[in-house]
Scaffold this active site. Structure first.
Site, PDB file in Angstrom:
ATOM      1  N   ARG A 129       1.088  -2.031   7.589  1.00 62.12           N
ATOM      2  CA  ARG A 129       0.161  -2.620   6.633  1.00 62.12           C
ATOM      3  C   ARG A 129      -0.978  -3.259   7.425  1.00 62.12           C
ATOM      4  O   ARG A 129      -0.804  -3.658   8.580  1.00 62.12           O
ATOM      5  CB  ARG A 129       0.853  -3.681   5.776  1.00 62.12           C
ATOM      6  N   LYS A 151       6.667  -8.219   5.290  1.00 59.42           N
ATOM      7  CA  LYS A 151       6.710  -9.170   4.189  1.00 59.42           C
ATOM      8  C   LYS A 151       7.920 -10.084   4.318  1.00 59.42           C
ATOM      9  O   LYS A 151       8.992  -9.641   4.715  1.00 59.42           O
ATOM     10  CB  LYS A 151       6.755  -8.418   2.854  1.00 59.42           C
ATOM     11  N   HIS A 178      -4.456   1.411   3.786  1.00 60.81           N
ATOM     12  CA  HIS A 178      -3.201   1.783   3.140  1.00 60.81           C
ATOM     13  C   HIS A 178      -3.102   3.293   2.956  1.00 60.81           C
ATOM     14  O   HIS A 178      -2.002   3.845   2.890  1.00 60.81           O
ATOM     15  CB  HIS A 178      -3.062   1.070   1.788  1.00 60.81           C
ATOM     16  N   ARG A 235      -1.399   4.513   5.964  1.00 57.24           N
ATOM     17  CA  ARG A 235       0.047   4.241   5.866  1.00 57.24           C
ATOM     18  C   ARG A 235       0.718   5.297   4.975  1.00 57.24           C
ATOM     19  O   ARG A 235       1.761   5.849   5.335  1.00 57.24           O
ATOM     20  CB  ARG A 235       0.238   2.837   5.299  1.00 57.24           C
ATOM     21  N   HIS A 273      10.311  -0.966   3.922  1.00 58.80           N
ATOM     22  CA  HIS A 273      10.621  -1.153   2.502  1.00 58.80           C
ATOM     23  C   HIS A 273      12.014  -1.739   2.335  1.00 58.80           C
ATOM     24  O   HIS A 273      12.957  -1.310   3.002  1.00 58.80           O
ATOM     25  CB  HIS A 273      10.561   0.187   1.759  1.00 58.80           C
ATOM     26  N   TYR A 299       6.950   8.929  -1.966  1.00 61.14           N
ATOM     27  CA  TYR A 299       6.369   9.862  -1.009  1.00 61.14           C
ATOM     28  C   TYR A 299       6.976  11.257  -1.123  1.00 61.14           C
ATOM     29  O   TYR A 299       6.350  12.244  -0.744  1.00 61.14           O
ATOM     30  CB  TYR A 299       6.530   9.320   0.420  1.00 61.14           C
TER      31      TYR A 299
END
Length: 294
Positions: A147, A171, A240, A243, A266, A275
């Site tokens: 990110r 995150k 992004h 990514r 994730h 994806y």
């Protein structure tokens, strides 16, 4: 200081300290909630008097003003977290957010840049400090699937040249190690040797990427770098998108979904499965164009 401001300040500390939310997420939450406070005043109430009617009215107004389903879904989620927090703290006797119907967003497929286009952009030469940084930013975003906030948080020691890995802070402060290819490492090495010293200052610290004044590169400047470098190939590409493209190209090349999940950081495999839809869509299109019996 009004009681509403105190409540929002307390909630901000809760998001940062207990929930581990990123500064960007905290700003977004508080922006939504300040809009809710303004709307509540029209009902002659404050956050202590918010009920489900106020919440539904606030969301309905945004819908009438043209807010997308994705925006409404995000704000509904923000409100639920906030009112649940107020209920636990005793500010609200009941949790009105729990009565809100789920606002499901339509999830669009991510933008994917072709391997050929990425390759063409990264074959361009870089000479000036700005060019060296821009190329290194694009190379590293595509190589690591990071990110933009993760890329900007990188320090020099977070890249291991010998093991060809990068240590990313995701995150919630979660750390992960991802592999990085030789071209990206070479681009970063060129930046650190020939570009970074021009802008480094005594107070620059260990930040890998610097702005022209010696400060750590911010997400906005990193996005400009991507736009500027990739626009050489026409069209606008965002960080992004790189990514998304890295994840899709990995799957196209045979990587398994679990590996791509770890690569992207994730929490849930469901976040990664989008994806597979991108890859199937591309495969179907190629099949229709090339297969003699399609």
């Amino acid at each position: 200081m009004s009681r509403d401001v105190e409540i929002l300040d307390d909630f901000e500390r809760y998001l940062r300290a207990e929930r581990g939310r990123s500064p960007h997420t905290v700003r977004a939450y508080l922006g939504d909630l300040r809009a809710l406070v303004d709307y509540a005043r029209e009902w002659d109430t404050d956050l202590r008097g918010v009920d489900v009617a106020v919440l539904r009215g606030w969301l309905a107004r945004q819908h009438a003003q043209g807010a997308s389903r994705a925006t409404l879904a995000r704000r509904t989620s923000v409100v639920r977290v906030f009112t649940a927090y107020l209920h636990r703290k005793g500010v609200l006797e009941e949790d009105p957010g729990a009565l809100l119907a789920s606002s499901k967003s339509v999830r669009s497929l991510p933008t994917v840049v072709s391997e050929e286009r990425v390759g063409a952009a990264l074959s361009s030469t870089a000479e000036t400090p700005m060019e060296l940084r821009r190329r290194a930013v694009v190379e590293l975003l595509y190589a690591s699937g990071a990110r933009v906030s993760e890329l900007c948080a990188l320090n020099i020691d977070d890249l291991d040249q010998e093991r060809r890995t990068a240590r990313l802070q995701g995150k919630g402060g979660r750390e992960r190690m991802v592999p990085v290819g030789i071209p990206a490492l070479e681009a970063v090495r060129a930046w650190t040797w020939r570009g970074r010293p021009h802008w480094a200052r005594p107070n620059s610290g260990p930040a890998l990427f610097l702005g022209s004044r010696g400060q750590r590169l911010g997400p906005t400047s990193a996005r400009r770098d991507v736009h500027a470098w990739m626009d050489r190939e026409d069209g606008t590409v965002a960080p992004h998108d790189l990514r998304h493209s890295a994840a899709t190209h990995l799957l196209d090349g045979g990587a398994d979904l679990r590996s791509v999940q770890e690569y992207l950081g994730h929490n849930s495999l469901a976040s990664t499965q989008i994806y597979t839809h991108v890859s199937v869509e591309r495969l179907t299109r190629a099949y229709r164009e090339a297969h003699p019996r399609a």
